[in-house]
Scaffold this motif. Structure first.
Motif, PDB file in Angstrom:
ATOM      1  N   ILE A 140      -9.385   4.152  -4.631  1.00 18.52           N
ATOM      2  CA  ILE A 140      -9.575   2.726  -3.957  1.00 18.52           C
ATOM      3  C   ILE A 140      -9.835   1.864  -4.871  1.00 18.52           C
ATOM      4  O   ILE A 140      -9.207   0.680  -4.951  1.00 18.52           O
ATOM      5  CB  ILE A 140     -10.700   2.756  -3.050  1.00 18.52           C
ATOM      6  N   THR A 154       4.245   5.635  -5.484  1.00 25.38           N
ATOM      7  CA  THR A 154       4.571   5.668  -6.894  1.00 25.38           C
ATOM      8  C   THR A 154       3.630   6.758  -7.422  1.00 25.38           C
ATOM      9  O   THR A 154       4.080   7.727  -8.427  1.00 25.38           O
ATOM     10  CB  THR A 154       4.252   4.273  -7.422  1.00 25.38           C
ATOM     11  N   VAL A 155       2.367   6.904  -7.122  1.00 25.26           N
ATOM     12  CA  VAL A 155       1.501   7.920  -7.582  1.00 25.26           C
ATOM     13  C   VAL A 155       2.223   9.394  -6.958  1.00 25.26           C
ATOM     14  O   VAL A 155       2.190  10.289  -8.212  1.00 25.26           O
ATOM     15  CB  VAL A 155      -0.035   7.825  -7.029  1.00 25.26           C
ATOM     16  N   ALA A 156       2.702   9.380  -6.073  1.00 26.22           N
ATOM     17  CA  ALA A 156       3.090  10.689  -5.417  1.00 26.22           C
ATOM     18  C   ALA A 156       4.189  11.056  -6.267  1.00 26.22           C
ATOM     19  O   ALA A 156       4.359  12.518  -6.693  1.00 26.22           O
ATOM     20  CB  ALA A 156       3.433  10.882  -4.137  1.00 26.22           C
ATOM     21  N   LEU A 207     -11.894   9.961  -4.330  1.00 23.72           N
ATOM     22  CA  LEU A 207     -11.536   8.841  -3.314  1.00 23.72           C
ATOM     23  C   LEU A 207     -12.020   7.363  -3.873  1.00 23.72           C
ATOM     24  O   LEU A 207     -11.163   6.444  -3.722  1.00 23.72           O
ATOM     25  CB  LEU A 207     -12.315   9.314  -1.863  1.00 23.72           C
ATOM     26  N   ARG A 246      -6.686  12.910   1.518  1.00 20.90           N
ATOM     27  CA  ARG A 246      -7.447  11.824   0.671  1.00 20.90           C
ATOM     28  C   ARG A 246      -6.770  10.649   0.995  1.00 20.90           C
ATOM     29  O   ARG A 246      -7.260   9.581   1.218  1.00 20.90           O
ATOM     30  CB  ARG A 246      -7.389  12.403  -0.712  1.00 20.90           C
ATOM     31  N   GLU A 247      -5.114  10.666   0.980  1.00 19.03           N
ATOM     32  CA  GLU A 247      -4.586   9.461   1.293  1.00 19.03           C
ATOM     33  C   GLU A 247      -4.825   8.955   2.334  1.00 19.03           C
ATOM     34  O   GLU A 247      -4.976   7.647   2.591  1.00 19.03           O
ATOM     35  CB  GLU A 247      -2.966   9.710   1.236  1.00 19.03           C
ATOM     36  N   MET A 289      -4.383  12.733  -9.949  1.00 18.39           N
ATOM     37  CA  MET A 289      -4.319  13.520  -8.888  1.00 18.39           C
ATOM     38  C   MET A 289      -5.775  13.858  -8.618  1.00 18.39           C
ATOM     39  O   MET A 289      -6.119  13.964  -7.518  1.00 18.39           O
ATOM     40  CB  MET A 289      -3.448  14.611  -8.995  1.00 18.39           C
ATOM     41  N   ARG A 296      -6.531   0.650  -6.618  1.00 16.74           N
ATOM     42  CA  ARG A 296      -5.601   0.034  -5.738  1.00 16.74           C
ATOM     43  C   ARG A 296      -5.979  -1.226  -5.103  1.00 16.74           C
ATOM     44  O   ARG A 296      -5.253  -1.995  -4.810  1.00 16.74           O
ATOM     45  CB  ARG A 296      -5.021   1.026  -4.647  1.00 16.74           C
ATOM     46  N   ALA A 300       0.754  -1.106   0.069  1.00 22.67           N
ATOM     47  CA  ALA A 300      -0.124  -0.086  -0.017  1.00 22.67           C
ATOM     48  C   ALA A 300       0.859   1.362   0.116  1.00 22.67           C
ATOM     49  O   ALA A 300       0.624   2.384  -0.709  1.00 22.67           O
ATOM     50  CB  ALA A 300      -0.855  -0.028   1.263  1.00 22.67           C
ATOM     51  N   VAL A 351      -4.429  16.119  -1.060  1.00 22.97           N
ATOM     52  CA  VAL A 351      -3.994  14.960  -1.589  1.00 22.97           C
ATOM     53  C   VAL A 351      -3.726  14.124  -0.087  1.00 22.97           C
ATOM     54  O   VAL A 351      -3.847  12.702   0.087  1.00 22.97           O
ATOM     55  CB  VAL A 351      -2.740  14.983  -2.308  1.00 22.97           C
ATOM     56  N   LEU A 400      -3.879  -4.842  -4.074  1.00 24.56           N
ATOM     57  CA  LEU A 400      -3.722  -5.264  -2.506  1.00 24.56           C
ATOM     58  C   LEU A 400      -4.383  -6.582  -2.336  1.00 24.56           C
ATOM     59  O   LEU A 400      -3.838  -7.527  -1.382  1.00 24.56           O
ATOM     60  CB  LEU A 400      -4.329  -4.160  -1.765  1.00 24.56           C
ATOM     61  N   LEU A 451      -7.361   8.973   4.306  1.00 20.23           N
ATOM     62  CA  LEU A 451      -8.840   8.310   4.184  1.00 20.23           C
ATOM     63  C   LEU A 451      -8.768   7.014   3.208  1.00 20.23           C
ATOM     64  O   LEU A 451      -9.226   5.846   3.690  1.00 20.23           O
ATOM     65  CB  LEU A 451      -9.725   9.475   3.441  1.00 20.23           C
ATOM     66  N   VAL A 452      -7.790   6.878   2.265  1.00 24.33           N
ATOM     67  CA  VAL A 452      -7.651   5.631   1.436  1.00 24.33           C
ATOM     68  C   VAL A 452      -7.009   4.702   2.385  1.00 24.33           C
ATOM     69  O   VAL A 452      -7.521   3.664   2.502  1.00 24.33           O
ATOM     70  CB  VAL A 452      -6.781   5.877   0.193  1.00 24.33           C
ATOM     71  N   THR A 471       3.968   1.634  -1.221  1.00 31.25           N
ATOM     72  CA  THR A 471       4.346   1.765  -2.549  1.00 31.25           C
ATOM     73  C   THR A 471       3.605   2.480  -3.539  1.00 31.25           C
ATOM     74  O   THR A 471       3.928   2.975  -4.365  1.00 31.25           O
ATOM     75  CB  THR A 471       5.065   0.267  -3.110  1.00 31.25           C
ATOM     76  N   GLN A 472       2.324   1.781  -3.547  1.00 28.79           N
ATOM     77  CA  GLN A 472       1.340   2.431  -4.249  1.00 28.79           C
ATOM     78  C   GLN A 472       1.222   3.923  -4.419  1.00 28.79           C
ATOM     79  O   GLN A 472       1.272   4.864  -5.114  1.00 28.79           O
ATOM     80  CB  GLN A 472      -0.137   1.891  -4.093  1.00 28.79           C
ATOM     81  N   THR A 473       0.947   4.469  -2.977  1.00 28.38           N
ATOM     82  CA  THR A 473       0.783   5.634  -2.915  1.00 28.38           C
ATOM     83  C   THR A 473       2.093   6.666  -3.060  1.00 28.38           C
ATOM     84  O   THR A 473       2.032   7.620  -3.539  1.00 28.38           O
ATOM     85  CB  THR A 473       0.535   6.099  -1.068  1.00 28.38           C
ATOM     86  N   ALA A 496       3.670  -0.812  -9.756  1.00 33.80           N
ATOM     87  CA  ALA A 496       3.245  -0.655  -8.532  1.00 33.80           C
ATOM     88  C   ALA A 496       1.877  -1.090  -8.162  1.00 33.80           C
ATOM     89  O   ALA A 496       1.632  -0.984  -7.017  1.00 33.80           O
ATOM     90  CB  ALA A 496       3.531   1.004  -8.181  1.00 33.80           C
ATOM     91  N   LYS A 554       3.060   3.021 -12.993  1.00 31.29           N
ATOM     92  CA  LYS A 554       2.005   2.634 -12.230  1.00 31.29           C
ATOM     93  C   LYS A 554       1.617   1.159 -12.191  1.00 31.29           C
ATOM     94  O   LYS A 554       1.155   0.708 -11.191  1.00 31.29           O
ATOM     95  CB  LYS A 554       0.864   3.678 -12.743  1.00 31.29           C
ATOM     96  N   VAL A 573      -0.932   0.140  -9.351  1.00 31.23           N
ATOM     97  CA  VAL A 573      -2.089   1.144  -9.292  1.00 31.23           C
ATOM     98  C   VAL A 573      -2.507   1.386 -10.694  1.00 31.23           C
ATOM     99  O   VAL A 573      -1.896   1.178 -11.712  1.00 31.23           O
ATOM    100  CB  VAL A 573      -1.730   2.534  -8.813  1.00 31.23           C
ATOM    101  N   LEU A 576      -9.762   3.389   5.035  1.00 32.27           N
ATOM    102  CA  LEU A 576     -10.627   2.540   4.351  1.00 32.27           C
ATOM    103  C   LEU A 576     -10.108   1.077   4.189  1.00 32.27           C
ATOM    104  O   LEU A 576     -10.671   0.134   4.488  1.00 32.27           O
ATOM    105  CB  LEU A 576     -11.464   3.267   3.212  1.00 32.27           C
ATOM    106  N   ASN A 577      -8.851   1.337   3.311  1.00 29.43           N
ATOM    107  CA  ASN A 577      -8.159   0.048   2.854  1.00 29.43           C
ATOM    108  C   ASN A 577      -7.912  -0.908   4.261  1.00 29.43           C
ATOM    109  O   ASN A 577      -7.866  -2.080   4.291  1.00 29.43           O
ATOM    110  CB  ASN A 577      -7.047   0.177   2.214  1.00 29.43           C
TER     111      ASN A 577
END
Lengths: 431, 431
Positions: free
Chosen positions: B264, A318-320, B260, A340-341, B256, B267, A312, A337, B271, A343-344, A314-316, B249, B246, B251, A347-348
């Protein structure tokens, strides 16, 4: 064909595009490459060398005599010539430059004096500059009669007597204008400009943003010194993205043609950093040997929490990292952002907490184990999200390249938090 | 400024380049974006919308009336118009197309009929075609007098009466030729061609390989239907590299501006796959509960072996995936690269085996533990190397995208081999 039959080789390669000639060179065994070039003599187009990997190109150039290279490089556009010469070491470069007539040598040297990865290195110093008071007819006559023009061009530049740039005129406007019109009526006076010291990355962004085909390059005093064309920029964009990918995975600027030792050197640093991370994680586990001894189920389950967190994060990350590189993430939206992350991650975390808790209970028949792993999973996925976004942002703020270093920090965090929260909760709960 | 002051808004945005206008839209709150566009009316350049993220663009278009969009889209080059329309759903697109006069509507529809990610979708249908028997003078007169020409152009195409492509003439050649020369003497008869059904990815490779600025697009019968320009290709190259990063990784095509829920969704699949991998790894550990109970040091050390393997595998895989994408890795060098990776894995394995063995012995004072972890490390780094190179090659051979699926397979292999070899050797050795 390689048996010294120059005629046949020449015939076969004559109609080839330089890119295809480059591909042929790449396929040959490494001794055969310089042999073919010597065989072709003057009819070998050195542009083909720009299509090769750096390692292959340097190998070939080292095997050729300085005279051959000097002759070949002279026929090229200046940007291609610089591209070929810049990878050579100082000494060999000097030897080759010594064989080139002084006017051209000075131009090449000036380009080579600009820092690596600057526009000055990649610019073409052949361009067409005219005066604003010329008419379209005069310009046409000049273009028809001038001998030393670039091979291909898409615009002419308008300069004052001291070569300061006044603007540009596209060829399409020139063709559509009447012969009596003056250039100053046609000129686009505020074209996008490149400074010779600009970094290639920002030049690439400029081309991309404004959909440019070519742009004038000026020196500190606004004098026109060259032009950048989009075909060079395309390579920069591809190289940049490529570098990001490779840095995220912890490999250097590796190419398929690299030798064994270069590859190991490019990968070892990252593996060493990862080893430190792994040892830290192992030390955290070591703190809880007592708990592990009493309940071996903890050892069976602990990699799940750490591994989900690592992915998880690594996903965040990479996007960043990509969003920072393409300027889609900046101060204007950073807070949004991050929120939002968070919150992601939450939830995950809840989602996977439920799944692994159920599995742990079914597997080991201990309800409390489910509670512990669920709590650890939520904590670690939130840590992964925050680490994945805050670390690249912080590195970027510190002017470090987020692609290089983020990975190590993020997995360190998710490993440490993952093992510590799971084993720590277990120690508290069962202790 | 948003208080309905159309005059002021128009004045402020008038001199802006479309890219800057796009950036301004991006900064605004989402309700304000369509408001600004309505306010600007005819003076809003819809090209600005092509600079936005897909999500933002679709949001704006849905809020605008179909008439406004239709008016705006009509002023654009056909490739930009298609770019804006293609993301909308069927129904809305029809509504907008219905407002556009039939000639333009048919051209747009024809482009939209080509498959997504094909050259036909991105081509510009405005181009200049002339007959081979014209003289340069006639061509010049035509260009000066014709009214409906593309905004900017870099070449003219030469066609026969049934619009079959005969070749191209660059504007530079046209400018340098005498007025009495015939076009057929100037024409480049074998330019690089794009077929309307070609995938954008291969078009991008073609442009890159031959350093093209633009290329003619022909249909199945060789008739000229449009042209592709490099500014579109630049975006394709960037998108392609971005997608590779992406996908590696895990995603999706996340941006951006995504909401939300989209994030999710993009990703979660990865996961979930990783959870399965982690559970498999945990099951392997479960096989050795007895050993873990007897020697808790095994639990402390086992993540080190798995983690080094995972990282080494990811390195090899990343290099392989990128090399496959840029065609630097292919059947001609696959065997050589596999052999080299095997050697890299072996050498890295021996190097880290020595380090972790020494550490394990110092930490726990059990020499045999050092032997076991060293053997497991060598095995796992070889497995990582082989998995990292063979899995992308196999997926590529099966016509699957190596970037999407390689990661899951590679880390599964390194986790399973890592835990199994370490705990298995321990069971045998101490058994």
């Amino acid at each position: 064909i390689e048996q010294r039959d120059a005629e046949a080789a020449r015939r076969l390669t004559d109609d080839l595009h330089e890119a295809d000639l480059g591909a042929i060179l790449e396929q040959l065994a490494s001794e055969q490459r310089p042999a073919l070039i010597e065989l072709l003599g003057d009819s070998f187009d050195f542009t083909a060398l720009t299509e090769l990997d750096e390692t292959t190109r340097v190998e070939i150039l080292e095997d050729l005599s300085p005279e051959t290279v000097a002759d070949g490089v002279r026929d090229l556009d200046s940007d291609d010539a610089v591209y070929i010469l810049e990878d050579l070491d100082q000494e060999e470069r000097e030897e080759i430059l010594a064989q080139i007539p002084s006017v051209e040598r000075i131009a090449l040297k000036r380009s080579l004096d600009y820092p690596e990865d600057s526009a000055g290195r990649r610019m073409q110093t052949e361009f067409i500059a005219i005066a604003p008071f010329w008419t379209v007819g005069q310009t046409g006559d000049y273009l028809r009669e001038a001998e030393e023009l670039p091979e291909a061009f898409h615009e002419v530049f308008v300069v004052d007597p001291s070569y300061r740039l006044l603007g540009r005129v596209g060829l399409d406007r020139l063709l559509r204008a009447k012969r009596t019109q003056r250039i100053e009526e046609l000129v686009d006076e505020s074209p996008q400009l490149v400074h010779a010291t600009d970094e290639l990355e920002s030049v690439a962004r400029l081309f991309q943003r404004y959909n440019l085909i070519s742009a004038a390059v000026v020196d500190e005093s606004g004098r026109l010194v060259g032009l950048m064309t989009i075909d060079d920029v395309v390579d920069v964009i591809e190289e940049e993205a490529d570098r990001d990918i490779k840095r995220l995975a912890g490999v250097g600027d590796e190419e398929m043609s690299d030798r064994l030792w270069d590859i190991i050197k490019s990968r070892l640093p990252w593996l060493c950093i990862n080893l430190v991370t792994a040892i830290l994680a192992s030390a955290v586990i070591g703190l809880f040997q007592g708990e592990l001894q009493r309940m071996v189920a903890l050892a069976v389950l602990m990699p799940i929490v750490a591994s989900q967190g690592g992915n998880a994060g690594t996903q965040t990350m990479t996007v960043a990292v990509r969003a920072l590189a393409t300027r889609a993430l900046g101060p204007h939206n950073a807070m949004r952002v991050v929120g939002r992350e968070l919150l992601v991650g939450l939830l995950n975390g809840v989602f996977f907490a439920v799944i692994v808790a159920v599995m742990a209970i079914l597997r080991f028949g201990i309800v409390d184990l489910g509670v512990v792993i669920a709590a650890a999973m939520i904590i670690n996925l939130i840590a992964a999200s925050l680490g994945g976004i805050l670390i690249p942002l912080a590195l970027n703020k510190l002017k470090a390249d987020p692609a290089v270093a983020s990975g190590a920090f993020v997995t360190t965090i998710t490993d440490l938090v993952g093992f510590f929260s799971f084993l720590g909760f277990a120690a508290l709960w069962f202790g």
